[in-house]
Design an enzyme around this catalytic site. Structure first.
Site, short mmCIF file in Angstrom:
data_model
loop_
_atom_site.label_atom_id
_atom_site.label_comp_id
_atom_site.label_asym_id
_atom_site.label_seq_id
_atom_site.Cartn_x
_atom_site.Cartn_y
_atom_site.Cartn_z
N HIS A 32 -4.78 -3.43 6.19
CA HIS A 32 -4.55 -3.66 4.76
C HIS A 32 -5.90 -4.02 4.14
O HIS A 32 -6.22 -5.19 3.94
CB HIS A 32 -3.52 -4.78 4.55
CG HIS A 32 -3.44 -5.21 3.11
ND1 HIS A 32 -2.92 -4.42 2.13
CD2 HIS A 32 -3.86 -6.33 2.49
CE1 HIS A 32 -3.01 -5.03 0.96
NE2 HIS A 32 -3.58 -6.20 1.16
N ASP A 65 0.84 -1.21 0.00
CA ASP A 65 0.00 0.00 0.00
C ASP A 65 0.88 1.25 0.00
O ASP A 65 0.59 2.22 -0.70
CB ASP A 65 -0.91 -0.02 1.23
CG ASP A 65 -1.68 -1.33 1.32
OD1 ASP A 65 -2.50 -1.57 0.44
OD2 ASP A 65 -1.41 -2.12 2.23
N1 LIG Z 1 -0.94 -8.03 2.30
C1 LIG Z 1 -0.85 -7.76 0.99
O1 LIG Z 1 -0.40 -6.70 0.62
C2 LIG Z 1 -1.29 -8.78 -0.04
C3 LIG Z 1 -1.13 -8.50 -1.39
C4 LIG Z 1 -1.52 -9.45 -2.34
C5 LIG Z 1 -2.06 -10.65 -1.93
N2 LIG Z 1 -2.23 -10.89 -0.62
C6 LIG Z 1 -2.78 -12.17 -0.14
O2 LIG Z 1 -1.75 -13.15 -0.19
C7 LIG Z 1 -2.34 -14.45 -0.22
C8 LIG Z 1 -1.70 -15.33 -1.26
O3 LIG Z 1 -1.91 -14.80 -2.54
P1 LIG Z 1 -1.47 -15.60 -3.86
O4 LIG Z 1 -1.84 -14.71 -4.97
O5 LIG Z 1 -0.08 -16.11 -3.76
O6 LIG Z 1 -2.51 -16.81 -3.82
P2 LIG Z 1 -2.40 -18.23 -4.54
O7 LIG Z 1 -3.77 -18.82 -4.49
O8 LIG Z 1 -1.71 -18.14 -5.86
O9 LIG Z 1 -1.45 -19.04 -3.58
C9 LIG Z 1 -1.81 -19.32 -2.27
C10 LIG Z 1 -1.12 -20.62 -1.92
O10 LIG Z 1 -1.35 -20.83 -0.54
C11 LIG Z 1 -1.55 -22.21 -0.38
N3 LIG Z 1 -2.18 -22.49 0.91
C12 LIG Z 1 -3.49 -22.48 1.23
N4 LIG Z 1 -3.65 -22.85 2.50
C13 LIG Z 1 -2.42 -23.10 3.01
C14 LIG Z 1 -1.94 -23.52 4.26
N5 LIG Z 1 -2.77 -23.79 5.26
N6 LIG Z 1 -0.61 -23.65 4.43
C15 LIG Z 1 0.23 -23.40 3.42
N7 LIG Z 1 -0.15 -23.02 2.19
C16 LIG Z 1 -1.46 -22.86 1.99
C17 LIG Z 1 -2.40 -22.61 -1.58
O11 LIG Z 1 -2.37 -24.00 -1.81
C18 LIG Z 1 -1.69 -21.82 -2.68
O12 LIG Z 1 -0.63 -22.57 -3.28
C19 LIG Z 1 -3.83 -14.19 -0.40
O13 LIG Z 1 -4.45 -14.24 0.86
C20 LIG Z 1 -3.88 -12.78 -0.94
O14 LIG Z 1 -5.14 -12.17 -0.68
C21 LIG Z 1 -1.85 -9.98 0.33
#
Ligand SMILES: NC(=O)c1ccc[n+]([C@@H]2O[C@H](COP(=O)([O-])OP(=O)(O)OC[C@H]3O[C@@H](n4cnc5c(N)ncnc54)[C@H](O)[C@@H]3O)[C@@H](O)[C@H]2O)c1
Length: 330
Positions: free
Chosen positions: A188, A160
């Site tokens: 966030h 952000d």
């Molecule tokens: N804070 C921020 O600024 C920010 C920015 C972008 C995305 N995000 C968040 O980050 C997260 C991941 O995003 P992404 O695009 O990589 O998603 P993605 O779906 O591509 O990958 C997520 C991975 O997490 C795995 N996963 C699910 N449960 C799990 C567990 N209990 N233990 C370990 N791994 C597990 C899934 O199998 C998948 O491989 C999401 O929650 C997204 O909203 C946060």
């Protein structure tokens, strides 16, 4: 003499953010180009085949600092002796999904990981939670890891901050590095408050430089608050490349310290500063030192406009905290 390796856990390691993160992390961009790394990669059982592919690619990068890679679906194995935990793994927010549904699904993951960190990680472990709702997931993780200092639990709001810096820089025809001390207050989420009242652009106050208060108090804030949703709408996937870059920025500044009198935004447990409820994981301006400690910047003047926005995002975090505790079965 070569430094001893640090053990770095990345969860959600088969996902899209991890795919953009693992290369810069393992080639020294975050912890230094002289710091060997042991990577621990956690994902769920169903993703282990995909994770194998990621491991093969990491091996094929032939990186000198990458000493070992441990792929696993076992949280206890993943947390063993780690120095750093980058908790990305979660169910991602899809278009139209309510935040509360996301909270329900994800908070249990972070309870289990908190318990595992408590049992198996080094007590000095530095944790950044990325998986959404990041602040509240970090709160739960901290809650279930009482033997680890609370200040070691943080959540990512650097994306952000980077978005806000980029908006100002684009408006001024400059680069984001010319914009300093932008603050993200709070959650966030789209209640966050991107605040440029104390920020500087090319040595001037941002309000003075931009000369458009209506934009700074209106569309600028809205654009930063809703940028994640805009990316999802366009890409049909949440931000990954920019999130990975922000994770690197967050950890590097925490590890090596911030520069001079500059500050950066990190969601950290509140110590009561600026009237924010103690213990809530709230994004503040922080300064870090090379010994990996940080402190919340004190003494910034908060006007009525800012106060109101800071309270709105606090209220959302207080509500999320109550729901999360309920979902965890308090
Ligand atoms: N804070 C921020 O600024 C920010 C920015 C972008 C995305 N995000 C968040 O980050 C997260 C991941 O995003 P992404 O695009 O990589 O998603 P993605 O779906 O591509 O990958 C997520 C991975 O997490 C795995 N996963 C699910 N449960 C799990 C567990 N209990 N233990 C370990 N791994 C597990 C899934 O199998 C998948 O491989 C999401 O929650 C997204 O909203 C946060």
């Amino acid at each position: 003499m070569e430094k001893s390796p640090i053990r770095v856990l990345v969860t959600g390691a088969a996902g899209q953010i991890a795919y953009s993160l693992l290369y810069p992390l393992s080639k020294g961009d975050v912890f230094g180009h002289d710091q060997p790394i042991e990577l621990v990669l956690l994902d769920i059982e169903a993703m282990l085949t995909v994770l194998d592919g990621v491991v093969m690619e990491m091996q094929d990068c032939a990186l000198p600092l990458l000493k070992s890679i441990i792929p696993t679906a076992d949280t206890d194995v993943a947390c063993k002796d780690i120095d750093v935990a980058i908790l990305v793994g979660a169910m991602p927010r899809r278009e139209g999904m309510e935040r509360k549904d996301l909270l329900r699904a994800n908070v249990k993951i972070f309870k289990a990981q908190g318990e595992s960190l408590d049992k198996h990680a080094k007590k000095s472990v530095k944790v950044v939670v990325v998986g959404n709702p990041a602040n509240t997931n970090a709160f739960i993780c901290k809650k279930y890891a009482p033997s680890i200092p609370p200040e070691n639990f943080t959540a990512l709001t650097r994306l952000d901050q980077n978005r806000a810096q980029a908006q100002i820089a684009t408006r001024m025809g400059l680069v984001p590095q010319d914009v300093k001390n932008v603050i993200i207050w709070g959650n966030h989420s789209n209640t966050q408050f991107p605040d440029v009242r104390h920020a500087k652009v090319a040595g001037k106050g941002v309000y003075e430089a931009v000369q458009d208060d209506a934009w700074l108090k209106g569309d600028f804030i809205k654009t930063v608050q809703t940028r994640g949703a805009a990316v999802i709408k366009a890409r049909k996937l949440s931000s990954a490349m920019s999130a990975a870059k922000a994770i690197g920025d967050h950890m590097r500044d925490w590890w090596f310290g911030t520069k001079g009198d500059e500050y950066v935004s990190m969601a950290v447990p509140s110590d009561g500063s600026y009237g924010i409820e103690k213990g809530i994981i709230y994004s503040f301006p922080v300064q870090a030192k090379p010994d990996h400690t940080y402190s919340i910047v004190q003494g910034l003047q908060i006007d009525e406009f800012s106060k109101e926005k800071m309270t709105t995002t606090l209220t959302e975090l207080q509500e999320e905290k109550c729901s999360a505790e309920e979902f965890c079965g308090y």
